[in-house]
Design a protein around this motif. Structure first.
Motif, PDB file in Angstrom:
ATOM      1  N   SER A  91       3.254 -13.520  29.070  1.00  0.00           N
ATOM      2  CA  SER A  91       4.140 -14.625  28.691  1.00  0.00           C
ATOM      3  C   SER A  91       5.599 -14.190  28.733  1.00  0.00           C
ATOM      4  O   SER A  91       6.477 -14.962  29.134  1.00  0.00           O
ATOM      5  N   VAL A  92       5.864 -12.951  28.331  1.00  0.00           N
ATOM      6  CA  VAL A  92       7.227 -12.423  28.423  1.00  0.00           C
ATOM      7  C   VAL A  92       7.673 -12.434  29.878  1.00  0.00           C
ATOM      8  O   VAL A  92       8.785 -12.864  30.194  1.00  0.00           O
ATOM      9  N   LEU A  93       6.799 -12.006  30.776  1.00  0.00           N
ATOM     10  CA  LEU A  93       7.165 -11.959  32.192  1.00  0.00           C
ATOM     11  C   LEU A  93       7.349 -13.343  32.796  1.00  0.00           C
ATOM     12  O   LEU A  93       8.091 -13.509  33.765  1.00  0.00           O
ATOM     13  N   GLN A  94       6.698 -14.352  32.221  1.00  0.00           N
ATOM     14  CA  GLN A  94       6.945 -15.716  32.693  1.00  0.00           C
ATOM     15  C   GLN A  94       8.360 -16.156  32.331  1.00  0.00           C
ATOM     16  O   GLN A  94       8.995 -16.889  33.078  1.00  0.00           O
ATOM     17  N   LEU A  95       8.850 -15.689  31.204  1.00  0.00           N
ATOM     18  CA  LEU A  95      10.211 -16.029  30.782  1.00  0.00           C
ATOM     19  C   LEU A  95      11.250 -15.133  31.435  1.00  0.00           C
ATOM     20  O   LEU A  95      12.365 -15.558  31.703  1.00  0.00           O
ATOM     21  N   ASP A  96      10.894 -13.872  31.663  1.00  0.00           N
ATOM     22  CA  ASP A  96      11.837 -12.892  32.194  1.00  0.00           C
ATOM     23  C   ASP A  96      11.072 -11.932  33.108  1.00  0.00           C
ATOM     24  O   ASP A  96      10.560 -10.919  32.653  1.00  0.00           O
ATOM     25  N   ARG A  97      10.989 -12.261  34.407  1.00  0.00           N
ATOM     26  CA  ARG A  97      10.201 -11.472  35.366  1.00  0.00           C
ATOM     27  C   ARG A  97      10.634 -10.013  35.422  1.00  0.00           C
ATOM     28  O   ARG A  97       9.852  -9.149  35.786  1.00  0.00           O
ATOM     29  N   ALA A  98      11.875  -9.726  35.077  1.00  0.00           N
ATOM     30  CA  ALA A  98      12.394  -8.364  35.190  1.00  0.00           C
ATOM     31  C   ALA A  98      12.304  -7.587  33.884  1.00  0.00           C
ATOM     32  O   ALA A  98      12.856  -6.504  33.788  1.00  0.00           O
ATOM     33  N   ASN A  99      11.584  -8.095  32.898  1.00  0.00           N
ATOM     34  CA  ASN A  99      11.530  -7.429  31.602  1.00  0.00           C
ATOM     35  C   ASN A  99      10.783  -6.101  31.723  1.00  0.00           C
ATOM     36  O   ASN A  99       9.561  -6.065  31.874  1.00  0.00           O
ATOM     37  N   ALA A 100      11.539  -5.012  31.648  1.00  0.00           N
ATOM     38  CA  ALA A 100      10.967  -3.672  31.838  1.00  0.00           C
ATOM     39  C   ALA A 100      10.007  -3.299  30.720  1.00  0.00           C
ATOM     40  O   ALA A 100       9.005  -2.612  30.963  1.00  0.00           O
ATOM     41  N   THR A 101      10.276  -3.753  29.510  1.00  0.00           N
ATOM     42  CA  THR A 101       9.394  -3.424  28.386  1.00  0.00           C
ATOM     43  C   THR A 101       7.999  -3.974  28.624  1.00  0.00           C
ATOM     44  O   THR A 101       7.000  -3.261  28.467  1.00  0.00           O
ATOM     45  N   ALA A 102       7.914  -5.233  29.014  1.00  0.00           N
ATOM     46  CA  ALA A 102       6.612  -5.850  29.270  1.00  0.00           C
ATOM     47  C   ALA A 102       5.920  -5.215  30.472  1.00  0.00           C
ATOM     48  O   ALA A 102       4.722  -4.926  30.430  1.00  0.00           O
ATOM     49  N   GLN A 103       6.665  -4.971  31.542  1.00  0.00           N
ATOM     50  CA  GLN A 103       6.074  -4.364  32.731  1.00  0.00           C
ATOM     51  C   GLN A 103       5.524  -2.973  32.422  1.00  0.00           C
ATOM     52  O   GLN A 103       4.409  -2.635  32.825  1.00  0.00           O
ATOM     53  N   ASP A 104       6.302  -2.175  31.704  1.00  0.00           N
ATOM     54  CA  ASP A 104       5.849  -0.824  31.352  1.00  0.00           C
ATOM     55  C   ASP A 104       4.629  -0.868  30.446  1.00  0.00           C
ATOM     56  O   ASP A 104       3.679  -0.107  30.637  1.00  0.00           O
ATOM     57  N   ALA A 105       4.649  -1.745  29.461  1.00  0.00           N
ATOM     58  CA  ALA A 105       3.518  -1.833  28.527  1.00  0.00           C
ATOM     59  C   ALA A 105       2.249  -2.268  29.246  1.00  0.00           C
ATOM     60  O   ALA A 105       1.169  -1.719  28.991  1.00  0.00           O
ATOM     61  N   LEU A 106       2.350  -3.218  30.142  1.00  0.00           N
ATOM     62  CA  LEU A 106       1.173  -3.663  30.895  1.00  0.00           C
ATOM     63  C   LEU A 106       0.622  -2.532  31.758  1.00  0.00           C
ATOM     64  O   LEU A 106      -0.587  -2.308  31.813  1.00  0.00           O
ATOM     65  N   ARG A 107       1.512  -1.820  32.398  1.00  0.00           N
ATOM     66  CA  ARG A 107       1.094  -0.713  33.256  1.00  0.00           C
ATOM     67  C   ARG A 107       0.460   0.418  32.429  1.00  0.00           C
ATOM     68  O   ARG A 107      -0.554   0.989  32.818  1.00  0.00           O
ATOM     69  N   GLU A 108       1.040   0.727  31.275  1.00  0.00           N
ATOM     70  CA  GLU A 108       0.541   1.828  30.445  1.00  0.00           C
ATOM     71  C   GLU A 108      -0.781   1.504  29.750  1.00  0.00           C
ATOM     72  O   GLU A 108      -1.589   2.405  29.507  1.00  0.00           O
ATOM     73  N   THR A 109      -1.006   0.238  29.409  1.00  0.00           N
ATOM     74  CA  THR A 109      -2.227  -0.113  28.679  1.00  0.00           C
ATOM     75  C   THR A 109      -3.376  -0.505  29.597  1.00  0.00           C
ATOM     76  O   THR A 109      -4.508  -0.647  29.131  1.00  0.00           O
ATOM     77  N   LEU A 110      -3.122  -0.650  30.889  1.00  0.00           N
ATOM     78  CA  LEU A 110      -4.178  -1.060  31.811  1.00  0.00           C
ATOM     79  C   LEU A 110      -5.397  -0.137  31.782  1.00  0.00           C
ATOM     80  O   LEU A 110      -6.522  -0.630  31.739  1.00  0.00           O
ATOM     81  N   PRO A 111      -5.233   1.177  31.748  1.00  0.00           N
ATOM     82  CA  PRO A 111      -6.429   2.034  31.698  1.00  0.00           C
ATOM     83  C   PRO A 111      -7.269   1.808  30.428  1.00  0.00           C
ATOM     84  O   PRO A 111      -8.504   1.821  30.490  1.00  0.00           O
ATOM     85  N   PHE A 112      -6.618   1.592  29.305  1.00  0.00           N
ATOM     86  CA  PHE A 112      -7.347   1.366  28.055  1.00  0.00           C
ATOM     87  C   PHE A 112      -8.053   0.009  28.062  1.00  0.00           C
ATOM     88  O   PHE A 112      -9.191  -0.115  27.619  1.00  0.00           O
ATOM     89  N   ALA A 113      -7.364  -0.993  28.596  1.00  0.00           N
ATOM     90  CA  ALA A 113      -7.979  -2.315  28.706  1.00  0.00           C
ATOM     91  C   ALA A 113      -9.163  -2.266  29.671  1.00  0.00           C
ATOM     92  O   ALA A 113     -10.197  -2.900  29.435  1.00  0.00           O
ATOM     93  N   SER A 114      -9.044  -1.502  30.729  1.00  0.00           N
ATOM     94  CA  SER A 114     -10.139  -1.357  31.699  1.00  0.00           C
ATOM     95  C   SER A 114     -11.365  -0.728  31.051  1.00  0.00           C
ATOM     96  O   SER A 114     -12.498  -1.126  31.336  1.00  0.00           O
ATOM     97  N   GLN A 115     -11.138   0.245  30.183  1.00  0.00           N
ATOM     98  CA  GLN A 115     -12.263   0.868  29.464  1.00  0.00           C
ATOM     99  C   GLN A 115     -12.978  -0.150  28.585  1.00  0.00           C
ATOM    100  O   GLN A 115     -14.213  -0.170  28.518  1.00  0.00           O
ATOM    101  N   GLU A 116     -12.209  -0.990  27.912  1.00  0.00           N
ATOM    102  CA  GLU A 116     -12.810  -2.033  27.078  1.00  0.00           C
ATOM    103  C   GLU A 116     -13.650  -2.988  27.920  1.00  0.00           C
ATOM    104  O   GLU A 116     -14.753  -3.388  27.529  1.00  0.00           O
ATOM    105  N   ILE A 117     -13.141  -3.352  29.071  1.00  0.00           N
ATOM    106  CA  ILE A 117     -13.868  -4.269  29.954  1.00  0.00           C
ATOM    107  C   ILE A 117     -15.163  -3.620  30.442  1.00  0.00           C
ATOM    108  O   ILE A 117     -16.215  -4.266  30.469  1.00  0.00           O
TER     109      ILE A 117
END
Length: 176
Positions: A91-117
């Motif tokens: 949702s942050v990226l929908q408001l601000d596509r260049a938001n580095a905080t959201a992009q970094d957090a999504l990239r960093e948490t992807l491995p953990f989310a993948s494990q949950e899946i």
């Protein structure tokens, strides 16, 4: 030197002239260094976004980032639906596509989310796993881990379907 060197300019005139020059120089420097840009290219998409749009939504972005941090801290990376870190960061990226905080957090948490899946697939919670894979693909549609999880999900779905069909056949034999 000068023919009228004995005639001195009043100090007030000199100070007023210097002050005027400083004001003009200051305005020129401000205009040159703070030229508004109509658009900024985002690194993820390369498409322009309205620079003023991001600042117009800064309050909403800050709230969403706070909710995402809370969800991450509480272990709600991709579930429950509507109240998880990934949905808040997207949702942050929908408001601000260049938001580095959201992009970094999504990239960093992807491995953990993948494990949950993957754990959900193993527990045969296939509908929820399918929703969560789709959610992660919203951020990174070509991620190799997500492609593998999608294949594992499809394979597990085939196993469940075959087991259901075998049970149905066994029930028909007993009943008929």
């Amino acid at each position: 030197m000068f023919p009228n060197a004995s005639v001195a300019m009043p100090r007030r005139t000199v100070f007023a002239g210097v002050a005027g020059i400083l004001v003009v120089a200051s305005l020129a420097a401000t205009l040159l260094t703070h030229t508004p840009h109509a658009s900024i290219a985002t690194p993820a998409t390369g498409t322009p976004t309205d620079a003023g749009n991001a600042s117009a939504h800064s309050g909403e972005v800050d709230i969403l980032l706070g909710l995402a941090r809370d969800a991450t801290r509480d272990g709600r990376l991709v579930a429950p639906q509507g109240n998880n870190a990934y949905e808040y960061y997207l949702s942050v990226l929908q408001l601000d596509r260049a938001n580095a905080t959201a992009q970094d957090a999504l990239r960093e948490t992807l491995p953990f989310a993948s494990q949950e899946i993957e754990q959900q697939i193993n527990r045969r919670e296939l509908d929820e796993a399918r929703r969560e894979i789709a959610l992660l693909r919203d951020f990174d549609p070509t991620n190799y881990t997500l492609i593998i999880l999608g294949a594992k999900l499809d394979a597990q779905q085939q196993v469940v379907t075959a087991e259901d069909e075998a049970r149905a056949e066994a029930m028909r034999r007993r009943g008929g």
